[in-house]
Design an enzyme around this catalytic site. Structure first.
Site, short mmCIF file in Angstrom:
data_model
loop_
_atom_site.label_atom_id
_atom_site.label_comp_id
_atom_site.label_asym_id
_atom_site.label_seq_id
_atom_site.Cartn_x
_atom_site.Cartn_y
_atom_site.Cartn_z
N LYS A 35 14.83 108.75 -3.38
CA LYS A 35 12.85 109.41 -3.35
C LYS A 35 12.79 110.65 -4.22
O LYS A 35 11.65 110.57 -4.76
CB LYS A 35 13.39 110.03 -1.68
CG LYS A 35 11.77 109.86 -0.85
CD LYS A 35 11.01 109.55 0.14
CE LYS A 35 11.26 108.40 1.18
NZ LYS A 35 10.27 108.25 2.49
N PHE A 152 -1.09 114.65 13.81
CA PHE A 152 -1.59 113.68 14.30
C PHE A 152 -2.60 113.18 13.07
O PHE A 152 -3.93 111.79 13.38
CB PHE A 152 -3.28 114.10 15.34
CG PHE A 152 -2.60 115.04 16.35
CD1 PHE A 152 -2.58 113.81 17.66
CD2 PHE A 152 -3.25 116.32 15.99
CE1 PHE A 152 -1.78 114.82 18.60
CE2 PHE A 152 -2.29 117.21 17.92
CZ PHE A 152 -1.48 115.94 19.08
N ARG A 154 -3.77 110.48 10.12
CA ARG A 154 -3.34 108.94 9.69
C ARG A 154 -3.58 107.95 9.25
O ARG A 154 -3.35 108.32 7.89
CB ARG A 154 -4.91 108.00 9.94
CG ARG A 154 -4.79 108.12 12.48
CD ARG A 154 -6.85 108.27 12.16
NE ARG A 154 -7.77 108.69 11.51
CZ ARG A 154 -8.09 108.40 10.71
NH1 ARG A 154 -9.48 107.41 11.44
NH2 ARG A 154 -9.67 109.48 10.33
N LYS A 207 1.09 114.65 21.98
CA LYS A 207 1.45 113.54 20.91
C LYS A 207 0.79 112.05 21.59
O LYS A 207 1.10 111.38 20.85
CB LYS A 207 2.49 113.63 20.04
CG LYS A 207 2.43 112.48 19.18
CD LYS A 207 1.22 112.34 17.76
CE LYS A 207 2.17 111.92 17.29
NZ LYS A 207 0.26 111.05 16.28
N ASN A 211 -1.98 108.82 21.61
CA ASN A 211 -0.90 107.03 20.61
C ASN A 211 -0.98 106.86 21.86
O ASN A 211 -1.59 105.44 22.06
CB ASN A 211 0.26 107.23 20.48
CG ASN A 211 0.35 108.32 18.40
OD1 ASN A 211 -1.46 108.67 18.24
ND2 ASN A 211 1.30 107.71 17.69
N CYS A 263 4.02 104.43 14.49
CA CYS A 263 3.50 105.16 15.76
C CYS A 263 3.24 104.68 16.85
O CYS A 263 4.44 105.05 17.98
CB CYS A 263 2.88 106.13 15.32
SG CYS A 263 3.15 106.69 13.99
N LYS A 266 6.41 102.14 18.54
CA LYS A 266 7.67 102.85 19.23
C LYS A 266 7.27 104.06 20.29
O LYS A 266 7.35 104.77 20.73
CB LYS A 266 7.83 103.27 17.87
CG LYS A 266 7.44 105.08 17.03
CD LYS A 266 8.58 105.56 16.00
CE LYS A 266 7.69 106.37 15.50
NZ LYS A 266 7.27 107.84 16.37
N ARG A 331 5.36 98.60 8.16
CA ARG A 331 6.95 98.67 10.01
C ARG A 331 5.48 98.03 11.15
O ARG A 331 3.92 99.09 10.93
CB ARG A 331 6.31 100.38 10.41
CG ARG A 331 7.98 100.40 9.49
CD ARG A 331 8.27 102.29 9.86
NE ARG A 331 7.06 103.06 9.22
CZ ARG A 331 7.49 104.21 8.55
NH1 ARG A 331 8.36 104.59 9.43
NH2 ARG A 331 6.37 104.57 7.87
N1 LIG Z 1 3.23 108.00 9.71
C1 LIG Z 1 2.49 108.36 10.53
O1 LIG Z 1 1.78 107.98 10.35
C2 LIG Z 1 3.17 109.42 11.54
C3 LIG Z 1 1.48 110.41 11.94
C4 LIG Z 1 1.96 111.17 12.90
C5 LIG Z 1 2.77 111.12 13.34
N2 LIG Z 1 4.26 111.06 12.64
C6 LIG Z 1 5.72 111.13 12.93
O2 LIG Z 1 6.53 112.02 12.32
C7 LIG Z 1 7.28 111.86 11.96
C8 LIG Z 1 7.86 110.61 10.36
O3 LIG Z 1 7.38 109.67 10.26
P1 LIG Z 1 7.23 108.89 9.46
O4 LIG Z 1 6.24 108.09 8.85
O5 LIG Z 1 6.64 110.27 8.13
O6 LIG Z 1 8.54 108.81 8.44
P2 LIG Z 1 9.85 108.41 7.19
O7 LIG Z 1 10.20 107.30 7.50
O8 LIG Z 1 8.55 107.67 6.15
O9 LIG Z 1 9.91 110.21 6.97
C9 LIG Z 1 11.31 110.44 7.10
C10 LIG Z 1 12.27 110.82 6.65
O10 LIG Z 1 12.93 111.29 6.95
C11 LIG Z 1 14.30 111.50 5.89
N3 LIG Z 1 15.21 111.96 6.86
C12 LIG Z 1 16.10 111.11 7.68
N4 LIG Z 1 16.98 112.20 7.69
C13 LIG Z 1 16.33 113.55 7.42
C14 LIG Z 1 17.54 114.57 7.51
N5 LIG Z 1 18.86 114.35 7.88
N6 LIG Z 1 17.20 115.71 6.16
C15 LIG Z 1 16.41 114.69 5.59
N7 LIG Z 1 15.73 114.26 5.02
C16 LIG Z 1 16.08 113.55 6.10
C17 LIG Z 1 14.29 109.87 5.41
O11 LIG Z 1 14.53 109.79 4.17
C18 LIG Z 1 12.39 109.88 5.04
O12 LIG Z 1 12.22 110.07 3.68
C19 LIG Z 1 7.97 110.42 13.08
O13 LIG Z 1 8.16 110.95 13.79
C20 LIG Z 1 6.41 110.13 13.24
O14 LIG Z 1 6.42 109.61 14.78
C21 LIG Z 1 4.07 109.47 11.79
#
Ligand SMILES: NC(=O)c1ccc[n+]([C@@H]2O[C@H](COP(=O)([O-])OP(=O)(O)OC[C@H]3O[C@@H](n4cnc5c(N)ncnc54)[C@H](O)[C@@H]3O)[C@@H](O)[C@H]2O)c1
Length: 432
Positions: A35, A152, A154, A207, A211, A263, A266, A331
């Site tokens: 990545k 928050f 989207r 949060k 959701n 989101c 889960k 997802r």
């Molecule tokens: N996707 C959304 O729309 C959204 C919106 C609000 C909040 N969130 C929350 O934000 C968080 C992240 O969501 P996301 O969708 O960005 O996840 P994601 O899976 O897209 O990204 C997470 C990243 O973290 C990396 N990672 C894991 N362990 C690591 C470590 N120890 N050190 C460095 N990098 C590491 C992974 O390789 C991955 O690239 C979650 O808790 C999610 O619930 C997501």
């Protein structure tokens, strides 16, 4: 300010880039070498409108960097954002905090001076307390503040949501950390944005409850759609009529194939499990989870009904595979339940998805990706509009559907049933 985003996924990459865009020096780190290598070569790992241009602009202006060296990035930053995933622990249904604690331990060994550690990941109440106690044992004996600043945004509207948020929530008791966070967010706090500070546990819960509430709205209208289908009422009228009441609001009140994504599924599971730990029964959220799980069964039955139970060897085309438009995120997309169930009944699936073929669908026999709508709809017996991408909103269905027996099942209620009838198209929507 010098910021470090640990985790360069949907949240870390978007928020890191937006923070860089308002003048901060940001380093986004990830354990995923591929990545980071791609990002350093200008390849953006996710589909998010406007992101590529913003990333490139900030790299060129020297404010945004990507690295696998998590330790160095932590040491050189003032504010560390934990943005790693918190997926469902399949055994317990709680949020899996493995990645959060891995990141915390990295921070612990590199806490070389006062830093603010911010959880942007969605984490259960008391996670901040646990992070704080881990950091207590840091070898430099440095001071720190652990705060909660839930995200928050989207997917599909992530940049806009980050830059023009409804609210910024910060949970901390520390006046110093609060002042720093306020100044960090100052450029994006507009008249319409409320900067809301609360306790750390309060922010963590806001949060999840947000959701869970939105998921409840979606499931509510989906169940009402079931009622509309058997009582000759148009669910769209109900959504508009209800939504005009400002106490209710029109958003998240559109009937469809059920909520999905990374989101809502889960987070609803996690808040129910968290409440159980505190011996509280969140029966409403529990019902929402069940209702949404049942949604795919209802839709499958509807598909069978409108196909007169004849799906064996029939070609069923899905337009859109992602859980919603303007994202490449698969997802918990509703089609991941519908497609296997239809294959089991002998159907042949074709799909077109604007963000390209999906690895999640590769494992299935009889599922084929098409490069465009016309290729995907060729010889189809049933056409399912699964995702509300703009490019599906103006299709000339009369031209596409040459065979009069083709059925259109519009799971997003994009088209007018009256117009479809006029054009002689066998058309079904949701709740109308
Ligand atoms: N996707 C959304 O729309 C959204 C919106 C609000 C909040 N969130 C929350 O934000 C968080 C992240 O969501 P996301 O969708 O960005 O996840 P994601 O899976 O897209 O990204 C997470 C990243 O973290 C990396 N990672 C894991 N362990 C690591 C470590 N120890 N050190 C460095 N990098 C590491 C992974 O390789 C991955 O690239 C979650 O808790 C999610 O619930 C997501």
């Amino acid at each position: 300010m010098k910021l470090c985003m640990i985790g360069t996924g949907y949240v870390g990459l978007v928020s890191g880039t937006c923070f860089a865009d308002i003048g901060n020096n940001v380093i986004c780190v990830d354990v995923d070498k591929n990545k980071i290598q791609n990002l350093n070569s200008g390849i953006i790992p996710i589909y998010e409108p406007g992101l590529e241009e913003m990333v490139k602009r900030n790299i060129n202006q020297g404010r945004l960097k990507f690295s696998n060296d998590v330790s160095q990035a932590i040491r050189s930053s003032d504010v560390i954002f934990i943005c790693v995933g918190t997926p469902t622990n399949k055994k317990t249904n709680a949020a899996n905090l493995k990645y959060v604690f891995q990141a915390t331990n990295k921070i612990k060994t590199n806490l070389n001076k006062y830093k603010i550690v911010v959880t942007k990941s969605t984490v259960p109440v008391t996670t901040g307390d646990k992070i704080e106690s881990i950091l207590k044992k840091n070898k430099f004996k440095s001071k720190y503040d652990v705060i909660s600043n839930p995200e928050f945004l989207r997917e599909g509207e992530a940049i806009r949501d980050f830059v023009v948020p409804d609210r910024v929530v910060v949970g901390t008791k520390s006046k110093k950390a609060l002042k720093i966070m306020k100044s960090l967010y100052l450029p994006i706090i507009k008249k319409t944005t409320r900067f809301f500070s609360t306790s750390r546990r309060g922010a963590e819960l806001i949060k999840y409850t947000s959701n869970a509430f939105l998921a409840t709205k979606i499931s509510f209208i989906n169940e009402v759609a079931n009622l509309c289908e058997v009582s000759d009422i148009n669910i769209e009228d109900i959504s508009v009529g209800m939504g005009l009441d400002q106490r209710i609001g029109e958003r998240f009140l559109r009937a469809g194939p059920g909520y999905g994504g990374s989101c809502f599924p889960k987070d609803t599971r996690a808040i129910v499990t968290l409440a159980k730990k505190f011996k509280i029964n969140l029966s409403i959220v529990n019902s929402v989870i069940k209702s949404n799980e049942n949604r795919s069964k209802i839709l499958l039955n509807r598909i069978l009904k409108i196909s007169k139970n004849k799906v064996k060897n029939k070609i069923i085309t899905f337009l859109g595979a992602t859980f919603k438009a303007n994202t490449d995120d698969m997802r918990e997309s509703p089609c991941l339940k519908l497609i296997p169930a239809l294959i089991k009944k002998g159907a042949k699936i074709k799909y077109y998805e604007p963000t390209g073929p999906k690895k999640e669908l590769e494992k299935f026999k009889n599922v084929n990706f098409s490069a465009n709508v016309s290729e995907a709809t060729k010889k189809a017996d049933l056409l399912i509009i699964h995702t509300e991408w703009n490019e599906f909103k103006q299709l000339n269905l009369k031209k596409i559907i040459k065979n009069k027996n083709v059925i259109v099942y519009d799971m997003r209620n994009i088209y007018s049933p009256e117009k479809m009838k006029k054009n002689g198209i066998k058309y079904y929507g949701i709740g109308r």
